[in-house]
Motif scaffolding. Sequence first.
Motif, PDB file in Angstrom:
ATOM      1  N   PRO A  69       0.929  -1.202   0.108  1.00  0.00           N
ATOM      2  CA  PRO A  69       0.021   0.057  -0.096  1.00  0.00           C
ATOM      3  C   PRO A  69       0.776   1.136   0.024  1.00  0.00           C
ATOM      4  O   PRO A  69       0.451   2.097  -0.542  1.00  0.00           O
ATOM      5  N   VAL A  70       1.883   1.334   0.478  1.00  0.00           N
ATOM      6  CA  VAL A  70       2.931   2.491   0.604  1.00  0.00           C
ATOM      7  C   VAL A  70       3.308   2.813  -0.971  1.00  0.00           C
ATOM      8  O   VAL A  70       3.052   4.156  -1.310  1.00  0.00           O
ATOM      9  N   PHE A  71       3.568   1.775  -1.601  1.00  0.00           N
ATOM     10  CA  PHE A  71       3.712   2.004  -3.037  1.00  0.00           C
ATOM     11  C   PHE A  71       2.715   2.405  -3.936  1.00  0.00           C
ATOM     12  O   PHE A  71       2.903   3.215  -5.159  1.00  0.00           O
ATOM     13  N   ALA A  72       1.721   1.894  -3.525  1.00  0.00           N
ATOM     14  CA  ALA A  72       0.422   2.260  -4.114  1.00  0.00           C
ATOM     15  C   ALA A  72      -0.105   3.668  -4.061  1.00  0.00           C
ATOM     16  O   ALA A  72      -0.319   4.372  -4.978  1.00  0.00           O
ATOM     17  N   ALA A  73       0.123   4.035  -2.885  1.00  0.00           N
ATOM     18  CA  ALA A  73      -0.132   5.529  -2.646  1.00  0.00           C
ATOM     19  C   ALA A  73       0.788   6.328  -2.985  1.00  0.00           C
ATOM     20  O   ALA A  73       0.344   7.461  -3.712  1.00  0.00           O
ATOM     21  N   LEU A  74       1.970   5.884  -3.192  1.00  0.00           N
ATOM     22  CA  LEU A  74       3.150   6.882  -3.720  1.00  0.00           C
ATOM     23  C   LEU A  74       2.723   6.922  -5.420  1.00  0.00           C
ATOM     24  O   LEU A  74       2.912   8.125  -5.882  1.00  0.00           O
ATOM     25  N   SER A  75       2.701   5.797  -5.834  1.00  0.00           N
ATOM     26  CA  SER A  75       2.609   5.804  -7.260  1.00  0.00           C
ATOM     27  C   SER A  75       1.099   6.599  -7.719  1.00  0.00           C
ATOM     28  O   SER A  75       1.112   7.251  -8.762  1.00  0.00           O
ATOM     29  N   GLY A  76       0.161   6.246  -7.022  1.00  0.00           N
ATOM     30  CA  GLY A  76      -0.981   6.793  -7.509  1.00  0.00           C
ATOM     31  C   GLY A  76      -0.920   8.424  -7.164  1.00  0.00           C
ATOM     32  O   GLY A  76      -1.573   9.127  -8.099  1.00  0.00           O
ATOM     33  N   TRP A  77      -0.408   9.000  -6.233  1.00  0.00           N
ATOM     34  CA  TRP A  77       0.085  10.419  -5.976  1.00  0.00           C
ATOM     35  C   TRP A  77       0.858  10.872  -6.970  1.00  0.00           C
ATOM     36  O   TRP A  77       0.348  12.080  -7.688  1.00  0.00           O
ATOM     37  N   LEU A  78       1.882  10.257  -7.619  1.00  0.00           N
ATOM     38  CA  LEU A  78       2.635  10.787  -8.574  1.00  0.00           C
ATOM     39  C   LEU A  78       2.323  10.707  -9.885  1.00  0.00           C
ATOM     40  O   LEU A  78       2.362  11.673 -10.694  1.00  0.00           O
ATOM     41  N   PHE A  79       1.442   9.603 -10.204  1.00  0.00           N
ATOM     42  CA  PHE A  79       1.258   9.513 -11.780  1.00  0.00           C
ATOM     43  C   PHE A  79      -0.232   9.999 -12.112  1.00  0.00           C
ATOM     44  O   PHE A  79      -0.672  10.117 -13.119  1.00  0.00           O
ATOM     45  N   LEU A  80      -1.164   9.637 -10.885  1.00  0.00           N
ATOM     46  CA  LEU A  80      -2.569  10.177 -11.091  1.00  0.00           C
ATOM     47  C   LEU A  80      -3.315  11.204 -10.060  1.00  0.00           C
ATOM     48  O   LEU A  80      -4.326  11.615 -10.429  1.00  0.00           O
ATOM     49  N   GLU A  81      -2.333  11.845  -9.405  1.00  0.00           N
ATOM     50  CA  GLU A  81      -2.586  12.872  -8.551  1.00  0.00           C
ATOM     51  C   GLU A  81      -3.463  12.570  -7.563  1.00  0.00           C
ATOM     52  O   GLU A  81      -4.582  13.491  -7.361  1.00  0.00           O
ATOM     53  N   GLU A  82      -3.771  11.234  -7.145  1.00  0.00           N
ATOM     54  CA  GLU A  82      -4.531  10.991  -6.125  1.00  0.00           C
ATOM     55  C   GLU A  82      -4.077  11.570  -4.631  1.00  0.00           C
ATOM     56  O   GLU A  82      -3.076  11.465  -4.457  1.00  0.00           O
ATOM     57  N   VAL A  83      -5.208  11.759  -4.002  1.00  0.00           N
ATOM     58  CA  VAL A  83      -4.872  12.401  -2.591  1.00  0.00           C
ATOM     59  C   VAL A  83      -4.950  11.277  -1.763  1.00  0.00           C
ATOM     60  O   VAL A  83      -5.736  10.397  -1.657  1.00  0.00           O
ATOM     61  N   ILE A  84      -3.874  11.228  -0.842  1.00  0.00           N
ATOM     62  CA  ILE A  84      -3.806  10.212   0.172  1.00  0.00           C
ATOM     63  C   ILE A  84      -4.595  10.744   1.426  1.00  0.00           C
ATOM     64  O   ILE A  84      -3.986  11.630   2.183  1.00  0.00           O
TER      65      ILE A  84
END
Length: 308
Positions: free
Chosen positions: A256-271
């Motif tokens: 989940p750490v990598f999911a959160a970081l990649s989602g934020w980096l590539f998809l601009e998802e908010v954690i």
Amino acid sequence: MTRYRNFALFIALAAVWGTAFMAIKAGLAYFPPVLFAAVRYDIAGVLMLAYAAYAVDDPVPRGRGQWALVAVGATLLIAAYHALLFVGELNTTSAAAAVVVSLSPVLTTGFARVLLPSERLTAAGVVGLLLGLLGVVILAQPDPSNLLADDVVAKALVFLAATAFALGSVLTRRIDAELPIETMEAWSMVLGALLMHAVSAALPNESLGAVVWNAESVAALLYLSVVASAAGFLVYFDLLDRLGPIEINLVSYVAPVFAALSGWLFLEEVIGVPTVAGFLVIFAGFLLIKRRALVQEFDLVRRAVSDR
């Protein structure tokens, strides 16, 4: 050197499986969800069959028991898990989906206590299981006045995906048959893909004509099929032999750490805070359920280090 190699592969596996949630989310902009999951395992299944033919003396299941293992794997571990996960990710973030999926080891323990006669759920285990479920509730933040909100339903679907995977993991242990894991994974992927194609064909909004083929959609598909599935499972098999099931389960809590970081980096998802809080509560439940096994693993590692 072996310890460093295992650690590097562990982090690599967590990174690959964590970023897979981001790749799913990215690919869903171009693919119908169930068809996307099916095509992913068309490719991964063929690759894994080729590997099984190379690595195993007899890569074809034999007898009712071995095919029963494949049937459970295809139905629950591949088809139900991925179809529900891909549909769920339409309306939730990569990090939230990864956190809910990290509940799988907790649910697996719960199902094992019910379905396997040799297993027994202690009072602490019950608390750990309840903590895991509470973590999902914290993450989902259901509104009693609108329980059918898109994001709540999405997280519920991902929860059902994790439940299907956990149940499948336990049912394979109930079947009185042995099958090399490479063979089981390969045939489960192929048959699971066929099941998902059947489901996709029955859904009104799913067809190959709805797929948008471009560089991003192809990249997402290939990353999931080749890197996350085929290569990821090869690393998993290697680490399973070297580390055992307890340590390898911890991948679910690093991913989940990598999911959160990649989602934020590539998809601009908010954690969001609920995602982090839900993860911590689920992880606490895992630690409580696996406390004895983890202590034993820690002692083994400590002894190995002290002997050097």
